[in-house]
Design an enzyme around this catalytic site. Structure first.
Site, mmCIF file in Angstrom:
data_model
loop_
_atom_site.group_PDB
_atom_site.id
_atom_site.type_symbol
_atom_site.label_atom_id
_atom_site.label_comp_id
_atom_site.label_asym_id
_atom_site.label_seq_id
_atom_site.Cartn_x
_atom_site.Cartn_y
_atom_site.Cartn_z
ATOM 1 N N LYS A 142 0.836 -1.210 0.000
ATOM 2 C CA LYS A 142 0.000 0.000 0.000
ATOM 3 C C LYS A 142 0.866 1.254 0.000
ATOM 4 O O LYS A 142 0.472 2.279 -0.545
ATOM 5 C CB LYS A 142 -0.900 -0.014 1.243
ATOM 6 N N ASN A 143 2.035 1.156 0.605
ATOM 7 C CA ASN A 143 2.877 2.350 0.686
ATOM 8 C C ASN A 143 3.800 2.526 -0.520
ATOM 9 O O ASN A 143 4.672 3.392 -0.511
ATOM 10 C CB ASN A 143 3.667 2.355 2.006
ATOM 11 N N ARG A 151 -4.186 10.531 1.638
ATOM 12 C CA ARG A 151 -3.045 11.412 1.857
ATOM 13 C C ARG A 151 -2.162 11.501 0.600
ATOM 14 O O ARG A 151 -1.282 12.336 0.496
ATOM 15 C CB ARG A 151 -2.234 10.829 3.026
ATOM 16 N N CYS A 184 -4.971 8.100 7.500
ATOM 17 C CA CYS A 184 -5.292 7.567 8.833
ATOM 18 C C CYS A 184 -5.195 8.667 9.876
ATOM 19 O O CYS A 184 -4.312 9.518 9.801
ATOM 20 C CB CYS A 184 -4.325 6.441 9.185
HETATM 21 C C1 LIG Z 1 4.946 8.675 11.016
HETATM 22 C C2 LIG Z 1 4.085 7.964 9.988
HETATM 23 O O1 LIG Z 1 2.962 7.654 10.209
HETATM 24 N N1 LIG Z 1 4.681 7.647 8.805
HETATM 25 C C3 LIG Z 1 3.954 6.952 7.783
HETATM 26 C C4 LIG Z 1 3.234 7.940 6.897
HETATM 27 O O2 LIG Z 1 4.200 8.805 6.394
HETATM 28 P P1 LIG Z 1 3.922 10.319 6.383
HETATM 29 O O3 LIG Z 1 4.547 10.784 5.142
HETATM 30 O O4 LIG Z 1 2.535 10.689 6.669
HETATM 31 O O5 LIG Z 1 4.650 10.680 7.655
HETATM 32 P P2 LIG Z 1 6.140 10.969 7.709
HETATM 33 O O6 LIG Z 1 6.933 9.718 7.725
HETATM 34 O O7 LIG Z 1 6.383 11.908 6.632
HETATM 35 O O8 LIG Z 1 6.163 11.745 9.071
HETATM 36 C C5 LIG Z 1 7.152 11.521 10.001
HETATM 37 C C6 LIG Z 1 7.193 12.653 10.976
HETATM 38 O O9 LIG Z 1 7.517 13.867 10.321
HETATM 39 C C7 LIG Z 1 6.587 14.866 10.640
HETATM 40 N N2 LIG Z 1 6.302 15.658 9.442
HETATM 41 C C8 LIG Z 1 6.099 15.014 8.253
HETATM 42 C C9 LIG Z 1 5.797 15.738 7.110
HETATM 43 C C10 LIG Z 1 5.690 17.145 7.220
HETATM 44 O O10 LIG Z 1 5.440 17.844 6.222
HETATM 45 N N3 LIG Z 1 5.910 17.728 8.421
HETATM 46 C C11 LIG Z 1 6.201 17.025 9.551
HETATM 47 O O11 LIG Z 1 6.376 17.587 10.619
HETATM 48 C C12 LIG Z 1 5.325 14.120 11.097
HETATM 49 O O12 LIG Z 1 4.596 14.865 11.987
HETATM 50 C C13 LIG Z 1 5.898 12.866 11.703
HETATM 51 O O13 LIG Z 1 6.182 13.081 13.071
HETATM 52 O O14 LIG Z 1 2.593 7.371 5.818
HETATM 53 C C14 LIG Z 1 3.471 6.634 4.962
HETATM 54 C C15 LIG Z 1 2.569 6.061 3.900
HETATM 55 O O15 LIG Z 1 2.391 6.985 2.925
HETATM 56 C C16 LIG Z 1 4.155 5.528 5.775
HETATM 57 O O16 LIG Z 1 5.048 4.819 4.941
HETATM 58 C C17 LIG Z 1 4.908 6.156 6.934
HETATM 59 O O17 LIG Z 1 5.542 5.178 7.708
HETATM 60 C C1 LIG Z 2 -0.151 6.315 8.131
HETATM 61 C C2 LIG Z 2 -0.216 5.462 7.144
HETATM 62 O O1 LIG Z 2 -1.108 5.511 6.130
HETATM 63 P P1 LIG Z 2 -1.661 6.791 5.369
HETATM 64 O O2 LIG Z 2 -0.466 7.668 5.117
HETATM 65 O O3 LIG Z 2 -2.244 6.235 4.135
HETATM 66 O O4 LIG Z 2 -2.668 7.417 6.258
HETATM 67 C C3 LIG Z 2 0.714 4.320 7.126
HETATM 68 O O5 LIG Z 2 0.677 3.547 6.174
HETATM 69 O O6 LIG Z 2 1.502 4.193 8.061
#
Ligand SMILES: CC(=O)N[C@H]1[C@@H](OP(=O)(O)OP(=O)(O)OC[C@H]2O[C@@H](n3ccc(=O)[nH]c3=O)[C@H](O)[C@@H]2O)O[C@H](CO)[C@@H](O)[C@@H]1O
Ligand SMILES: C=C(OP(=O)(O)O)C(=O)O
Length: 329
Positions: free
Chosen positions: A23-24, A97, A121
């Site tokens: 999915k990711n 997202r 999520c």
């Molecule tokens: C922490 C988390 O749930 N990560 C999941 C999330 O990634 P997602 O991309 O949503 O989250 P990130 O891995 O980027 O975020 C990690 C950390 O960076 C911070 N942050 C991130 C982006 C930003 O613009 N500003 C900021 O402050 C977040 O608050 C968090 O604490 O969804 C992806 C699927 O698409 C997954 O593969 C990741 O494992």
């Molecule tokens: C937070 C996740 O999913 P999504 O970014 O699709 O919400 C995840 O896969 O860890």
């Protein structure tokens, strides 16, 4: 469909399951197809909501997305890419997202992007400031508009030296998808390097991108003017595999997970083994100490290499006859 799943437990889970594409990775590889000047083929595609949302957003932008009725493989053809009406895009507000990752590819394909408010999520605050900063560093102009964000790049996107304050998965993908066709060289430090990121790099490289990954979380991208298509089989979903493994552990079951990749799950497998052993030493049941449930082997740092955040606390020991409510990804 309800957003709550109610699970009645107390039964060992046994059997064989086949794990599908990650999915990711899959929705992000679909977005990458927009960067090409010829069709791409994506295999091992799971039937999940993110795939539906990205299919619809790509179609709204003139990309044809055809699904093979037998294999489920997707053929994505971006050659008629065009601007989409913002009202139609807006209908996807709160759905996923992934749309934030369309910014770079849409700017390269049609010169602008309108991104609906994001979903995903509900796991706490999920800012996108890194994404917007990164886009600005490439030369994009970002404007908040009712119902979403408008992004343009009057002078095109240009490679940049970027440093992420945290190895964000999404922001790393944003850089990769924007930099491959930007003019000049991009050097990203503090990048996320999860298996799904590496697989996205493989997709982009098949399209003709020039990307190298160094061992210190630095990714270097040499921008190219045009990219072709790709033919790619998505890596398998390590989170789904780990979920099945955890389900077998806590229900004392026996599940064969076909397609799981040891290489992509090493940290999880080490943790899994430690949890199982911990339970064995302390009680009669291999996974359950007599008085209290096996403790999750919690990683000490915030994101240990190779262990997905979501799985850091997944394999708790002990059968549970009760009910579980989980949120749906
Ligand atoms: C922490 C988390 O749930 N990560 C999941 C999330 O990634 P997602 O991309 O949503 O989250 P990130 O891995 O980027 O975020 C990690 C950390 O960076 C911070 N942050 C991130 C982006 C930003 O613009 N500003 C900021 O402050 C977040 O608050 C968090 O604490 O969804 C992806 C699927 O698409 C997954 O593969 C990741 O494992
Ligand atoms: C937070 C996740 O999913 P999504 O970014 O699709 O919400 C995840 O896969 O860890």
């Amino acid at each position: 469909m309800s957003s709550v799943l109610t699970i009645r437990g107390g039964v060992p889970l046994t059997g064989r399951v086949s794990v599908r594409g990650a999915k990711n990775l899959v929705p992000k590889a679909m977005v990458a197809a927009l960067l090409g000047n010829e069709p791409s083929v994506l295999r091992n595609v799971p039937e999940i909501k993110d795939v539906e949302v990205v299919t619809s957003l790509l179609q709204l932008h003139g990309v044809t997305v055809e699904k093979d009725p037998v294999t489920g493989d997707l053929t994505l053809d971006p050659k008629a890419a065009r601007t989409a009406p913002s009202t139609a895009i807006d209908a996807h507000a709160g759905d996923s997202r992934i749309p934030i990752l369309l910014c770079g590819p849409l700017i390269h394909a049609i010169g602008e992007a309108f991104i609906p408010d994001l979903g995903g999520c509900k796991i706490g605050d999920r800012p996108i400031d890194y994404h917007l900063d990164v886009l600005r560093q490439f030369g994009a102009v970002v404007e908040k508009r009712p119902g979403g964000i408008h992004i343009s790049a009057p002078k095109g996107l240009h490679g940049a030296k970027i440093s992420l304050p945290y190895p964000s998965v999404g922001a790393t993908e944003q850089v990769l998808l924007s930099a491959t066709r930007a003019e000049g060289i991009t050097e990203l430090s503090g990048a996320a390097t999860e298996p799904e990121i590496v697989d996205l790099i493989a997709v982009l490289q098949k399209m003709g991108a020039i990307i190298s990954v160094q061992t210190d979380r630095t990714i270097r991208i040499e921008g190219v003017r045009d990219l072709g298509g790709y033919n790619h089989r998505a890596l398998s979903d390590r989170n789904e595999s780990a979920s099945w493994a955890s389900a077998a552990l806590v229900t004392r079951g026996d599940i064969f997970v076909e397609g799981a990749s040891q290489r992509d799950m090493m940290t999880f497998l080490n943790t899994f083994r430690k949890v199982a052993r911990h339970g064995h030493r302390r009680g009669r049941h291999p996974f359950l100490p007599p008085r209290r449930q096996a403790q999750p082997a919690r990683p000490r740092n915030r994101r240990p290499p190779g262990l997905h955040d979501r799985l850091a606390a997944a394999p708790r020991g002990g059968p549970d006859p009760g009910r579980r409510r989980v949120h749906r990804a």
